[in-house]
Every structure is written in C-alpha cells, then in structure tokens.
Enzyme design. Structure first.
Site, PDB file in Angstrom:
ATOM      1  N   LEU A 206      66.085  61.794   5.103  1.00 21.38           N
ATOM      2  CA  LEU A 206      66.503  61.461   6.473  1.00 21.38           C
ATOM      3  C   LEU A 206      66.548  62.764   7.254  1.00 21.38           C
ATOM      4  O   LEU A 206      67.432  63.600   7.042  1.00 21.38           O
ATOM      5  CB  LEU A 206      67.868  60.779   6.454  1.00 21.38           C
ATOM      6  CG  LEU A 206      67.933  59.481   5.622  1.00 21.38           C
ATOM      7  CD1 LEU A 206      69.332  58.901   5.636  1.00 21.38           C
ATOM      8  CD2 LEU A 206      66.931  58.456   6.108  1.00 21.38           C
ATOM      9  N   ARG A 294      87.891  65.751  -4.699  1.00 24.68           N
ATOM     10  CA  ARG A 294      88.797  66.903  -4.582  1.00 24.68           C
ATOM     11  C   ARG A 294      89.273  66.993  -3.139  1.00 24.68           C
ATOM     12  O   ARG A 294      88.732  66.335  -2.257  1.00 24.68           O
ATOM     13  CB  ARG A 294      88.030  68.185  -4.934  1.00 24.68           C
ATOM     14  CG  ARG A 294      86.968  68.506  -3.901  1.00 24.68           C
ATOM     15  CD  ARG A 294      86.205  69.771  -4.162  1.00 24.68           C
ATOM     16  NE  ARG A 294      85.323  70.090  -3.057  1.00 24.68           N
ATOM     17  CZ  ARG A 294      84.099  69.608  -2.894  1.00 24.68           C
ATOM     18  NH1 ARG A 294      83.584  68.795  -3.799  1.00 24.68           N
ATOM     19  NH2 ARG A 294      83.368  69.905  -1.833  1.00 24.68           N
TER      20      ARG A 294
HETATM   21  C1  MV4 Z   1      70.258  64.268   2.188  1.00 22.82           C
HETATM   22  C2  MV4 Z   1      69.811  64.659   3.472  1.00 22.82           C
HETATM   23  C3  MV4 Z   1      68.741  63.956   4.032  1.00 22.82           C
HETATM   24  N1  MV4 Z   1      68.161  62.936   3.365  1.00 22.82           N
HETATM   25  N2  MV4 Z   1      69.651  63.257   1.554  1.00 22.82           N
HETATM   26  C4  MV4 Z   1      73.003  66.331   0.037  1.00 22.82           C
HETATM   27  C5  MV4 Z   1      74.183  67.162  -0.342  1.00 22.82           C
HETATM   28  C6  MV4 Z   1      75.056  66.877   0.807  1.00 22.82           C
HETATM   29  N3  MV4 Z   1      76.239  67.681   0.867  1.00 22.82           N
HETATM   30  C7  MV4 Z   1      74.112  67.068   1.952  1.00 22.82           C
HETATM   31  N4  MV4 Z   1      72.915  66.476   1.492  1.00 22.82           N
HETATM   32  C8  MV4 Z   1      71.920  65.905   2.193  1.00 22.82           C
HETATM   33  N5  MV4 Z   1      71.290  64.898   1.580  1.00 22.82           N
HETATM   34  C9  MV4 Z   1      68.628  62.602   2.139  1.00 22.82           C
HETATM   35  N6  MV4 Z   1      68.052  61.575   1.478  1.00 22.82           N
HETATM   36  C10 MV4 Z   1      70.476  65.717   4.131  1.00 22.82           C
HETATM   37  C11 MV4 Z   1      71.543  66.314   3.495  1.00 22.82           C
HETATM   38  C12 MV4 Z   1      72.191  67.407   4.200  1.00 22.82           C
HETATM   39  C13 MV4 Z   1      71.583  68.644   4.219  1.00 22.82           C
HETATM   40  C14 MV4 Z   1      70.412  68.835   3.491  1.00 22.82           C
HETATM   41  C15 MV4 Z   1      69.811  70.073   3.552  1.00 22.82           C
HETATM   42  C16 MV4 Z   1      70.363  71.099   4.306  1.00 22.82           C
HETATM   43  C17 MV4 Z   1      71.532  70.916   4.968  1.00 22.82           C
HETATM   44  C18 MV4 Z   1      72.174  69.683   4.940  1.00 22.82           C
HETATM   45  C19 MV4 Z   1      73.365  69.464   5.624  1.00 22.82           C
HETATM   46  C20 MV4 Z   1      73.958  68.235   5.585  1.00 22.82           C
HETATM   47  C21 MV4 Z   1      73.363  67.177   4.883  1.00 22.82           C
END
Ligand code: MV4
Length: 451
Positions: A206, A294
């Site tokens: 996403l 947590r």
């Molecule tokens: C995602 C995403 C977009 N698409 N999963 C996973 C760990 C969580 N703390 C944030 N994560 C994300 N999972 C899907 N399928 C976007 C995030 C995400 C993020 C990812 C990369 C870099 C920065 C981020 C910040 C918030 C959320």
C-alpha cells in the site's frame, strides 16, 4: 498493588515508570550497566543493581540478559518486573521465565506476546476475528512458484515480510515479477539470519498509506477499552519521528469504527495490559498490519489527550485490579504532538554520543519533556540514539504546532548535535501543515536536503 517493582530498562522510559511508581508509593529497583551507572534512572530509583558491561556474556546486551535481570529481582525482592519497550518487552520466553520465578511480568501473557510476535500468525488471528487486513497470503509461503503466482494475483508492487520480523524489520519490496524471485529468496535468507526463522508471507504494497495505531487496554478477563488513535506516519527508515493524536486525516465515523473494533478484538482475545493495534489507512479503508504487545514510545501522546496515566493502568492490571475506567467514561480532549529527540546529526543522521555540558528543558503551558538527560551526563554510544521526547498539548493542531516550535526553540542540549533542526524545518512545511503526507513522504523530503 505492588510494594516494589524492578524496571528492566534504561533512559527515559525507565524514568517514566519510576515516576509513576513514586507517585503510587511503589518502591523501585533499577538495573544498569557499567556505562549507565550515573544515568538518571539509576539515580532516582530506590535501589540499583549493576548487571554488567554494555555487552554481557554471549555478546547479549545486558538489558537483554534475562537471567541477570531476574536474579536482580529475586535478590531485591521485587514482586514484579516492568520491561518498558524494546529489549525484552516482547520476549515471550522472558515473560515465562519471570512468571516461573513467581514474579509478575507487567505486560500481556506470554501466549499473546508469542502470537503477535509472529506477524503472519497475528494476521491469521485478526482475520479470524473479523479485523480487516492488508490483502496477501494467509498461510506461510513455502515455494517460490506458489508465492510468485499469488503475487501475480495480488498485483505488483508486493511486500515480502518476515513472520518473525516487525517494526519494519524483514520487509522486502518487489515492484515487478522480474524482481520477485531475488526479493523472495533474499527475504527468506535475511529472515533466517536476523530472526532464526526464514518464514515469509506476502502482502499487497500500500504505497499511499497513513500509519494509524489504536491504543487498547485489556484486563485479561474479557474486558477491554480503547484510548483512541495515534497518527505515526512521519517516519524515516522505520523510525518514527513525530506522532500525534487525534489523526488529522480520520473522520469521526472511521475513528469510532476502528477504535471500537480494536477494543472488541482485545476483549475477544482476553488480552491483558497495554496493546497497540497498527493499521495502514489508505483510500478510506483500514488494514491491520501488526499488534505491539508493549507500552510504546509514543504513549504520552495518548496520556495527554485522554488525561490518563498508562503506566498506572499497566500496574493496576498486572496487580489484578480492574481497568480504572469504562469506555463510556473515556473522553478525548484537544490535540497532542510528540517529537523524538535523537543524538544524531542531520541530514547525515550519524550518531552523536558524548558529554552534555548544558541541558535546559523547555516548559510553560502545554509542554511535557520525557528525558533522562542532565547537564554533565554523557550520552553513551552503546544504545539507541533517542535521548528524549518533547510533547505539547493544546486545544487543536495549529496551537500544538506553534507550541512545539516554541518548545524546541527553548531546548538546549549543548554542545551536542541533535535532530532538532529537522523538526524546526518539518513544522514549517506545507505538507505538515496540511497533513497531506503518507508514510513515504518524510524519507523522500529529507533526501531533498541531501541533494
Ligand atoms: C506495510 C506498508 C505498506 N504496505 N505493509 C510494517 C511495519 C510497520 N511498523 C510499518 N509497516 C508497513 N507495512 C504493506 N503491505 C507500509 C508500512 C509502513 C512503512 C513501510 C516502510 C517505510 C516506512 C513505513 C512507515 C509506516 C508504515
């Protein structure tokens, strides 16, 4: 209620827990390493136990050394252990070892820590409870062919995520079928190397989401409440930098729906203690990504908006007392923003350990400073670079933005370099003011500095 607890952590969160304990008349035991013997949490605790050098036996950092920590609790007669965040806070084996010694672990059950620590199993659990999840693979992926077929059905780009990962660790992006095989295989190898578990699962990526997390609290007896949401979309390399509540992008309807669902889910799980259910919000829809078992770094944002002490709430639940409030009595008021102050240079983001000659904290209306700094303290190089949090609260987001600028302008951490200049610029951007950013924006914005 407990008469003495041990805090298995350091820095600002250890101080945070000691402060609530002191107000409740609970004696505190701090554990510290040889580099933290002059740290504020060791100075303010009623008792201190040194648990060795920064890197303990077997190269395990001593705040990860569960045997030393449990021994310290037994020796001092602590009835409970608060793990804070990070370190052992989501280590199911530690929670079990603590309980085996007749000591209360201040947190959820080892079973819930284990389930939610396996990100694929967490999704499976949430799906079964009717929580909307990011489209992807339910079961773990065993063969490249099956995975590639599923990726084709989902549509690229896709995320390959390590089941044992979390918090942004163990995520591989594949933008096309041509990239999939190498992303899948390296994802498995890196998961095995980093977590000892090569299992990965697949999710549709996403790419325009906001990171919205819901604070839930369960009593472990089938009751749970929520304390609203926090918007944590301003991150760099998976490190949150600024968090706020309420989220400027949620409608009251979406807010009510997702918060009520989150509290109901925690109740159905029989969840005990503080929990955070993380969602991605995109195209007016919420998608579950992870549950953190947590208390989080950014919990004070919620405390300021709801007028609640979440550490006190944790102590109550761990001591077998009921939740202090029913959902009908939990009311939000105003706005709050937190920025994480890191001892790092900007825009290079290099760690800046060293002695703080002069520390002066901001104050005045609507300002809260959670930090263990003091003039003369030496920031060690052994641990995380976060040296404190500045929070502001006020009637609305514009008031908080102006208040945060004012608070940061008063902060003195001399002569150390910190990331404060980043926030001074961030708060001036149109994107921040209009709140039109997604989770990818900040990292891209910072890179424009480096051009
Ligand atoms: C995602 C995403 C977009 N698409 N999963 C996973 C760990 C969580 N703390 C944030 N994560 C994300 N999972 C899907 N399928 C976007 C995030 C995400 C993020 C990812 C990369 C870099 C920065 C981020 C910040 C918030 C959320």
């Amino acid at each position: 209620m407990f008469s003495k607890i041990l805090i298995a952590n350091r820095g600002e969160i250890a101080l945070r827990i000691i402060r609530t304990c002191r107000e409740l008349g609970i004696a505190t035991v701090a554990v510290h390493t040889t580099v933290d013997q002059d740290a504020m949490h060791a100075r303010l605790a009623d008792e201190t136990v040194c648990i060795g050098p920064p890197r303990g036996p077997g190269n395990r950092e001593s705040y990860l050394n569960d045997a030393a920590i449990i021994s310290a609790a037994l020796v001092t007669g602590a009835e409970a252990i608060h793990p804070g965040y990070g370190f052992l806070s989501e280590n199911a084996e530690f929670a079990e070892h603590v309980a085996e010694q007749g000591i209360t672990f201040i947190g959820p059950s080892a079973e819930h820590i284990r389930i939610m620590g396996d990100k694929r199993r967490a999704k499976e659990t949430m799906l079964a409870l009717g929580v909307p999840c990011v489209p992807g693979s339910g079961e773990s992926l065993d063969s490249l062919d099956n995975a590639m077929a599923l990726a084709g059905e989902l549509g690229y780009p896709v995320f390959i995520k390590a089941s044992a990962g979390g918090g942004g660790r163990g995520m591989k992006l594949a933008n096309s079928e041509a990239e999939f095989e190498s992303a899948f295989l390296s994802g498995q190898q890196e998961a095995l190397a980093a977590f000892g578990n090569p299992e990965v699962y697949l999710e549709k990526y996403l790419d325009n989401g906001r990171h919205i997390e819901i604070q839930v609290f369960g009593d472990g007896k089938g009751n749970a409440v929520h304390f609203g949401e926090r918007d944590c979309s301003l991150q760099r390399r998976q490190q949150k930098l600024l968090e706020e509540a309420p989220s400027p992008v949620l409608s009251d309807t979406v807010r009510e729906t997702i918060c009520t669902l989150s509290a109901r889910t925690a109740a159905q799980l029989g969840y005990a203690g503080a929990g955070t259910i993380e969602f991605l919000y995109q195209d007016n829809s919420m998608y579950f990504i992870e549950m953190n078992t947590r208390l989080q770094v950014e919990h004070p944002v919620t405390e300021l908006v709801y007028g609640i002490d979440l550490v006190e709430e944790q102590l109550r639940i761990a001591a077998g007392l009921p939740l202090s409030r029913k959902q009908a009595d939990i009311k939000a008021g105003g706005h709050a923003i937190e920025v994480r102050i890191n001892a790092e240079s900007v825009p290079q983001f290099l760690p800046q350990p060293g002695r703080v000659a002069l520390y002066h904290a901001p104050g005045g209306p609507g300002v809260r400073v959670d930090s263990a700094l003091y003039s003369g303290y030496t920031i060690p190089s052994n641990y995380d670079s976060m040296i404190g949090k500045i929070l502001v609260s006020g009637k609305d987001r514009a008031t908080c933005t102006a208040r945060m600028r004012r608070a940061l302008s008063e902060l003195i951490i001399h002569p150390n370099r910190t990331n404060v200049p980043l926030f001074m610029r961030l708060l001036e951007t149109d994107e921040f003011t209009s709140s039109t950013y997604n989770t990818r924006w900040l990292e891209q914005w910072v890179e424009t500095w480096q051009d």
